[in-house]
Structure formats: structure tokens, C-alpha cells
Design a protein around this motif. Structure first.
Motif, PDB file in Angstrom:
ATOM      1  N   THR A 124      46.971  43.566  42.092  1.00  0.00           N
ATOM      2  CA  THR A 124      47.541  41.845  41.408  1.00  0.00           C
ATOM      3  C   THR A 124      48.140  41.657  42.361  1.00  0.00           C
ATOM      4  OG1 THR A 124      47.243  42.921  38.691  1.00  0.00           O
ATOM      5  CG2 THR A 124      48.719  40.937  39.560  1.00  0.00           C
ATOM      6  N   GLU A 125      49.007  42.189  43.008  1.00  0.00           N
ATOM      7  CA  GLU A 125      49.738  41.147  43.593  1.00  0.00           C
ATOM      8  C   GLU A 125      48.889  40.953  45.246  1.00  0.00           C
ATOM      9  OE1 GLU A 125      52.602  39.816  46.200  1.00  0.00           O
ATOM     10  OE2 GLU A 125      52.677  39.705  44.310  1.00  0.00           O
ATOM     11  N   LEU A 131      46.014  36.480  48.316  1.00  0.00           N
ATOM     12  CA  LEU A 131      45.258  36.275  49.032  1.00  0.00           C
ATOM     13  C   LEU A 131      44.169  34.528  48.104  1.00  0.00           C
ATOM     14  CD1 LEU A 131      42.940  39.517  48.996  1.00  0.00           C
ATOM     15  CD2 LEU A 131      43.611  38.214  51.142  1.00  0.00           C
ATOM     16  N   GLY A 132      45.829  34.009  47.436  1.00  0.00           N
ATOM     17  CA  GLY A 132      45.796  32.904  47.115  1.00  0.00           C
ATOM     18  C   GLY A 132      44.955  32.793  45.654  1.00  0.00           C
ATOM     19  N   ALA A 133      44.985  33.865  45.590  1.00  0.00           N
ATOM     20  CA  ALA A 133      44.390  34.211  43.692  1.00  0.00           C
ATOM     21  C   ALA A 133      45.727  33.479  42.235  1.00  0.00           C
ATOM     22  CB  ALA A 133      44.305  35.114  43.269  1.00  0.00           C
ATOM     23  N   SER A 134      45.071  32.910  41.522  1.00  0.00           N
ATOM     24  CA  SER A 134      46.524  32.690  40.053  1.00  0.00           C
ATOM     25  C   SER A 134      46.370  33.436  39.704  1.00  0.00           C
ATOM     26  CB  SER A 134      46.780  31.043  39.288  1.00  0.00           C
ATOM     27  OG  SER A 134      46.006  30.041  40.937  1.00  0.00           O
ATOM     28  N   VAL A 135      47.416  34.351  39.395  1.00  0.00           N
ATOM     29  CA  VAL A 135      47.947  35.260  38.310  1.00  0.00           C
ATOM     30  C   VAL A 135      48.234  34.554  37.538  1.00  0.00           C
ATOM     31  CG1 VAL A 135      49.193  37.539  37.564  1.00  0.00           C
ATOM     32  CG2 VAL A 135      48.692  36.726  40.254  1.00  0.00           C
ATOM     33  N   LEU A 136      47.245  34.717  36.290  1.00  0.00           N
ATOM     34  CA  LEU A 136      47.067  34.057  34.606  1.00  0.00           C
ATOM     35  C   LEU A 136      47.672  35.109  33.803  1.00  0.00           C
ATOM     36  CD1 LEU A 136      43.372  33.145  34.741  1.00  0.00           C
ATOM     37  CD2 LEU A 136      44.970  31.222  35.819  1.00  0.00           C
ATOM     38  N   ARG A 137      47.883  36.082  33.888  1.00  0.00           N
ATOM     39  CA  ARG A 137      48.281  36.909  33.455  1.00  0.00           C
ATOM     40  C   ARG A 137      48.534  37.881  34.037  1.00  0.00           C
ATOM     41  NH1 ARG A 137      44.753  39.289  28.785  1.00  0.00           N
ATOM     42  NH2 ARG A 137      44.858  40.912  30.002  1.00  0.00           N
ATOM     43  N   ARG A 138      49.989  38.491  34.186  1.00  0.00           N
ATOM     44  CA  ARG A 138      50.883  40.023  34.948  1.00  0.00           C
ATOM     45  C   ARG A 138      50.413  41.026  33.754  1.00  0.00           C
ATOM     46  NH1 ARG A 138      52.334  39.698  39.328  1.00  0.00           N
ATOM     47  NH2 ARG A 138      53.740  41.191  39.350  1.00  0.00           N
ATOM     48  N   VAL A 174      44.580  38.995  34.526  1.00  0.00           N
ATOM     49  CA  VAL A 174      43.840  38.811  34.840  1.00  0.00           C
ATOM     50  C   VAL A 174      44.169  37.589  36.189  1.00  0.00           C
ATOM     51  CG1 VAL A 174      43.014  36.458  33.759  1.00  0.00           C
ATOM     52  CG2 VAL A 174      43.104  38.562  32.118  1.00  0.00           C
ATOM     53  N   LEU A 175      43.465  37.596  36.603  1.00  0.00           N
ATOM     54  CA  LEU A 175      43.191  36.549  37.844  1.00  0.00           C
ATOM     55  C   LEU A 175      41.647  35.296  38.227  1.00  0.00           C
ATOM     56  CD1 LEU A 175      43.347  39.667  40.573  1.00  0.00           C
ATOM     57  CD2 LEU A 175      45.414  38.328  39.733  1.00  0.00           C
ATOM     58  N   ARG A 176      42.723  34.929  38.685  1.00  0.00           N
ATOM     59  CA  ARG A 176      41.794  33.403  38.762  1.00  0.00           C
ATOM     60  C   ARG A 176      42.101  32.994  40.667  1.00  0.00           C
ATOM     61  NH1 ARG A 176      43.210  28.235  35.981  1.00  0.00           N
ATOM     62  NH2 ARG A 176      41.791  29.663  34.549  1.00  0.00           N
ATOM     63  N   SER A 177      40.718  33.276  41.079  1.00  0.00           N
ATOM     64  CA  SER A 177      40.582  33.274  42.541  1.00  0.00           C
ATOM     65  C   SER A 177      40.515  32.087  43.019  1.00  0.00           C
ATOM     66  CB  SER A 177      39.050  33.550  42.835  1.00  0.00           C
ATOM     67  OG  SER A 177      38.494  33.962  44.538  1.00  0.00           O
ATOM     68  N   SER A 178      40.664  31.825  43.924  1.00  0.00           N
ATOM     69  CA  SER A 178      41.135  30.460  44.511  1.00  0.00           C
ATOM     70  C   SER A 178      40.129  29.875  44.705  1.00  0.00           C
ATOM     71  CB  SER A 178      41.947  30.403  46.049  1.00  0.00           C
ATOM     72  OG  SER A 178      41.479  31.503  47.438  1.00  0.00           O
ATOM     73  N   VAL A 179      38.910  30.645  45.332  1.00  0.00           N
ATOM     74  CA  VAL A 179      37.567  30.326  45.456  1.00  0.00           C
ATOM     75  C   VAL A 179      36.903  29.709  44.465  1.00  0.00           C
ATOM     76  CG1 VAL A 179      37.266  31.449  48.210  1.00  0.00           C
ATOM     77  CG2 VAL A 179      36.783  32.251  46.010  1.00  0.00           C
TER      78      VAL A 179
END
Length: 122
Positions: free
Chosen positions: A75-76, A81-88, A99-104
Motif C-alpha cells: 500500500t505504501e 508511485l502516485g496512487a491515492s489510498v482510498l482505504r488504508r 483500496v487504491l486508485r492509480s494515478s493513471v
């Protein structure tokens, strides 16, 4: 190896989505009572399982879960790498997920199962 282990549909229409995928692909669902709200377990077939979650999403979306060995570390790494962490990382009965949202573009969930108990230990 980080393998896909779960596929979850987030939708505002739990019943409609469950009926659609049952009719289209014979993916059977089973209602499971969970504290966070309505949930249907989804029998996709093979080693992959799934679920349908009713939530307030404006646009229904599929969320793939990938099994990892060290959820905090991965997760870290995603955040760096630029992802948003939607849920730790959050603990559930069978393991931890984030849950992550990629920067791309695109969202992905990470899953770390709890280790099975070793008989004779403890």
C-alpha cells in the motif's frame, strides 16, 4: 506471486446486478449479512470468488482484489508511485484489505489473508 483472488461489483442496484449476472452467466449469488450493508457473495467458478456490494456509487464498477504478502508495504509502495489510498489497510475476519486508485486510472484492492493456525502451536 500476486494473484487475482476476488472480483467485487460496487453498484447502487444489488438485486438488479445479481439478477443480470445470474441470467447472463449463471453466476449465482447468496445474500450475506455484513455490518457495512447489503452484500451478495458471487459464485464465479474456479479459484476466483466474488461479490456484489450495494453502495451509493454513481457509476457501478468492478474492483479486483489481488493477494499480497505484506499489505502495509505494498500500500505504501503504491502511494509512493502516485496512487491515492482510498482505504488504508483494514482488518476483517479473514484478513486485511486496502483500496487504491492509480494515478493513471483504475482502482484495485489489495488482500492479505490471515495465516492459518499451525496445529500444536500457541
Amino acid at each position: 506471486m500476486n494473484r487475482l483472488v476476488h472480483l467485487e461489483l460496487h453498484t447502487h442496484d444489488l438485486g438488479g446486478a445479481s439478477a443480470f449476472y445470474d441470467e447472463l452467466l449463471q453466476w449465482r449469488t447468496e445474500r450475506i449479512d455484513v455490518p457495512r450493508g447489503p452484500y451478495h457473495a458471487l459464485a464465479i467458478g474456479g479459484p476466483l470468488d466474488g461479490g456484489v456490494v450495494e453502495c451509493g456509487t454513481a457509476h457501478p464498477t468492478w474492483l479486483p482484489y489481488v493477494e499480497v504478502e505484506e499489505i502495509e508495504v505494498i500500500t505504501e509502495r503504491a502511494r509512493r508511485l502516485g496512487a491515492s489510498v482510498l482505504r488504508r489497510p483494514r482488518e476483517g475476519p479473514a484478513g486485511w484489505s486496502s483500496v487504491l486508485r492509480s494515478s493513471v486510472g483504475g482502482e484495485i484492492a489489495l488482500w492479505q489473508p490471515k495465516q492459518p493456525l499451525v496445529k500444536g502451536m500457541g
